[in-house]
Design an enzyme around this catalytic site. Sequence first.
Site, PDB file in Angstrom:
ATOM      1  N   THR A 368      29.400  58.006  50.789  1.00 58.13           N
ATOM      2  CA  THR A 368      28.352  56.995  50.929  1.00 58.13           C
ATOM      3  C   THR A 368      27.123  57.566  50.234  1.00 58.13           C
ATOM      4  O   THR A 368      27.157  58.706  49.797  1.00 58.13           O
ATOM      5  CB  THR A 368      28.144  56.747  52.436  1.00 58.13           C
ATOM      6  OG1 THR A 368      29.366  56.242  52.958  1.00 58.13           O
ATOM      7  CG2 THR A 368      27.019  55.807  52.762  1.00 58.13           C
ATOM      8  N   THR A 386      27.324  51.997  50.272  1.00 58.49           N
ATOM      9  CA  THR A 386      28.609  52.685  50.096  1.00 58.49           C
ATOM     10  C   THR A 386      29.677  51.808  49.449  1.00 58.49           C
ATOM     11  O   THR A 386      29.626  50.584  49.515  1.00 58.49           O
ATOM     12  CB  THR A 386      29.128  53.186  51.462  1.00 58.49           C
ATOM     13  OG1 THR A 386      30.264  54.019  51.269  1.00 58.49           O
ATOM     14  CG2 THR A 386      29.486  52.040  52.382  1.00 58.49           C
ATOM     15  N   GLN A 407      36.489  49.174  51.724  1.00 59.95           N
ATOM     16  CA  GLN A 407      35.874  49.110  53.053  1.00 59.95           C
ATOM     17  C   GLN A 407      36.831  48.636  54.130  1.00 59.95           C
ATOM     18  O   GLN A 407      36.584  48.842  55.310  1.00 59.95           O
ATOM     19  CB  GLN A 407      34.671  48.167  52.986  1.00 59.95           C
ATOM     20  CG  GLN A 407      33.491  48.615  53.807  1.00 59.95           C
ATOM     21  CD  GLN A 407      32.858  49.882  53.291  1.00 59.95           C
ATOM     22  OE1 GLN A 407      33.036  50.940  53.873  1.00 59.95           O
ATOM     23  NE2 GLN A 407      32.127  49.800  52.210  1.00 59.95           N
ATOM     24  N   GLY A 460      28.325  60.624  54.649  1.00 62.20           N
ATOM     25  CA  GLY A 460      29.123  61.572  55.425  1.00 62.20           C
ATOM     26  C   GLY A 460      30.025  60.931  56.450  1.00 62.20           C
ATOM     27  O   GLY A 460      30.516  61.600  57.357  1.00 62.20           O
TER      28      GLY A 460
END
Length: 559
Positions: A368, A386, A407, A460
């Site tokens: 991201t 992201t 996603q 992260g």
Amino acid sequence: MKLKLLFILLAFIGFTSILLAQQGLIASKAMVVSAREEASQIGVNIMKRGGNAFDAMVATELALAVAYPYAGNIAGGGFMVYRLNNGETGALDYREKAPMQASKNMYLDKNNEVIPNLSVNGAMAVGVPGTIAGIFAVHEKFGKLSMQEIMQPVIALAKKGIVVTARQLKQIQNNQKDIIAVSGNQTLYAKPYKIGDTIKYPALANTLERILKNGKDEFYKGETAQKIVAFLQQKGGIISPEDLSKYEAVWRKPVIFKYKDLKIISMSPPSSGGITLQQIMMMIEPYPLAKYGHNSEKYIQLLTEAERRAYADRNYFLGDPYFISIPKNQMVSENYLKQRMKNFNWKQATKSSEISHGNITISESNETTHYSIVDAEGNAIAATTTLNGAYGSKLYSDELGFFFNNQMDDFSAKPGVPNSYGLVGAEANSIAPQKRMLSSMTPTIVEKNGKFFMALGSPGGSTIITSVLQTILNVSEFKMNMQQAVSAPRFHHQWLPDEILFEPNCFAPNLLFNLRKKGYFTNEKSAPVIGKVDAILKWPDGKFEGGADPRGDDTAKGF
């Protein structure tokens, strides 16, 4: 053996003192901190021309799509939290959605088992993108400059190209095999690159020019929309013209809570960031953290135990608020959180197998990116965006010039089974048409004494929340400046798997040994980097300090 331990200890002390002897860029009026120098510079230039933080956000977001395609994007999504100079706050959700043809068991085989990588690589992993809707919603509500003035420098950057850094080369090389497997050996990212090469993006420049000319509708209803649907369907995807045309970004109320003398303004669901951060901070608030010492044994223990309990709740209760009822008030009530910490014992680790979600009547990847902005008028934004995985689904359209997200992997493909980032989800985050997937993104603004104090966030995946938490505590409890707070070594626990991740060679061996003696599992191998925090701190004299994370090519720019 003693000599070896001494060397390790000296190396650890040396590393820590180097990290803590830093100060970030200082600016008196405005600042952008992002993953790439080019993006930060474009954002600052916009503000120099009279634009505000929101104009700079649009420019920075788009510039990251050019300069940092590993995570920056126009076919992904994100969240933004803002604070105006009058103290008004708000949040924008431009998170992706599941396509209308999506279904709860779409990634399971006939034996009800998860099909490996179907939600990770290729067209079936793609959620309906939200980024373009997000930037147009921001510009419409708060923008000062014209889209022409904001987008022109980004289009110029795409044409001129980006010089490949050592870190970027590593990102490309680590993912090239998968990109070629998904996108073919003729794609732009199949070429052999070296440090110092320039990658130009003429196809992306063309796409951005069409969006500039025709607005948001170009991406969701126009020629670009038609090309997106044709490309994804040809590759086996299920996104339809209707999926794109129906997509809207949503203005939401942020999660706001107090921690000692701070007011924290963070992201609300479908991000789990704000509520999970609030739970952890409320659980640790009664303890004298500063007295324990930074990254001390007691400090690590306390944070680990609070994180363990909060993540168990996160994974069970949180999801898209349009689809499920989230028991937020109970989750953050003082009595409930006291009960959650009741079985915490300084002498012995609580086992995650003994901790479920609490009784009341979700991952994402490291790939991201976050940026923080303050302007000369006193407005501040924190935005996290992201594609999910590195280069998203690894599916690149050479005609359009960008990668698509993956996603859909942030849903629970099968409740109880971890996704590609180890997060175990539950029914609340199961797949449904038009649903937004749960996120860990935690763009956050902090006030002190009623005034702007800090803007921060991180990539992260599941480690985002704990990276943001530790950075805030580094400043507020341990009196670090912004750069020190961002650079300091980090650790992370997320309930399952039951282990504390540590950045390698940053924590003294005897400290880890003592934690293991108490029953904690320590892991220095799985997370060489925990988060990449980009943050801005306002000093008492009114100046801003940028904290750009040295774990990446991250850069602060200001004036």
